[in-house]
Design an enzyme around this catalytic site. Structure first.
Site: not given
Length: 308
Positions: A123-125, A164, A166
């Site tokens: 989920h950070h990509a 998070q 992000n």
């Protein structure tokens, strides 16, 4: 013998686990523990090796020039540091496999009510750069596929990883058909947060009672108001006390209670759900394996009862 249910799991791990590829970071499960997890998961439901994602689907979310550079290994040292480990061809292969597994799980959820990727949750990509062990944003890619093919109109991304989400928040910041919810450690990575549809930032050391109260009192009403017709659940185990990269303090029982809430909600409302495992870096591999298996058991308990 066939299991007494229609559910299955997809994984990109089995190829790596049985060909001797080591984990890219010391915080990840060692090879022998990954093999144990896969074997115990296979005792619960069939495991399917992940199909590789079609690059064209990745281009619906990510910048094509960015993808081309990562596909060809034309990345800088700064980009490798942002990712968290050096580029190798295996990085690209893992990204394609993990994203392919999430898309396969998405198809399962549409057909069967629940889909499962034993990895995923990167989920950070962002659209044009990698961060935090995340090269392709698998959940964002599958969400975009659902919207583009009109197979969902309101998609919930429920991110319960300790960090998070992000990249996912940024990718859907201007997409009213997607609600991004992130419950995370306030003072943990990423240190510059994006704005999700709902952010619940928890103080260091938050335990079971406070965490579950946040789900019940802050998350549940927002989700009910949005009324999604499809959902992704990032079931991060890095909320556990003792996680090397987490700052919260949930017990195994607390994480299991969290999973039970999510699965029972989806089963009760008949909301197709995809579960991806997201982060987990516990100092004790056996504890992490147990958390993952508990997630499988709670998902099976909820969905077998609902769809049998």
């Amino acid at each position: 013998m066939n299991p007494p249910h229609p559910f299955r799991a997809h994984t990109a791990f089995r190829r790596a686990a049985y060909t001797g590829q080591s984990a890219p970071r010391r915080q990840f499960l060692p090879r022998e523990s990954l093999v144990t997890l896969l074997e115990q998961a296979a005792a619960r439901l069939p495991l399917h090796d992940a199909p590789d994602l079609d690059w064209a689907l990745a281009e619906r979310v990510h910048d094509p020039a960015y993808l081309r550079r990562w596909r060809e290994g034309q990345v800088t040292r700064a980009e490798e540091r942002a990712l968290g480990f050096p580029w190798t061809p295996a990085v690209t292969a893992r990204g394609l496999g993990s994203s392919g597994a999430t898309l396969a799980a998405t198809r399962d959820a549409l057909a069967r009510g629940w889909g499962l990727n034993l990895g995923g949750g990167t989920h950070h990509a962002y659209a044009d750069h990698a961060e935090g062990f995340s090269f392709l944003n698998d959940v964002a890619i599958s969400t975009r596929w659902l919207l583009d093919t009109a197979q969902a109109a309101r998609v919930l991304v429920l991110d319960l990883d300790v960090h998070q989400g992000n990249g996912t928040a940024a990718l859907f910041a201007n997409e009213p058909r997607v609600l991004t919810v992130s419950v995370h450690a306030e003072h943990n990575y990423p240190f510059r947060k994006e704005r999700s549809g709902l952010d619940v930032a928890l103080p260091d050391g938050t335990g079971d009672a406070e965490y579950l109260a946040a789900l019940d009192q802050q998350v549940a009403p927002v989700v009910a108001a949005f009324d999604p017709d499809f959902a992704f659940y990032l079931a991060g185990a890095d909320v556990l006390a003792g996680d090397q990269l987490g700052r919260l303090a949930l017990s195994l029982a607390g994480v299991r209670a969290r999973d039970r809430r999510v699965f029972r909600w989806a089963a009760r409302t008949r909301t197709p759900l995809v579960t991806v495992m997201a982060g987990g870096y516990h100092r004790d591999p056996d504890t992490l394996i147990q958390a993952r298996l508990n997630t499988l058991d709670e998902g099976l308990a909820a969905f077998v009862a609902a769809f049998s």
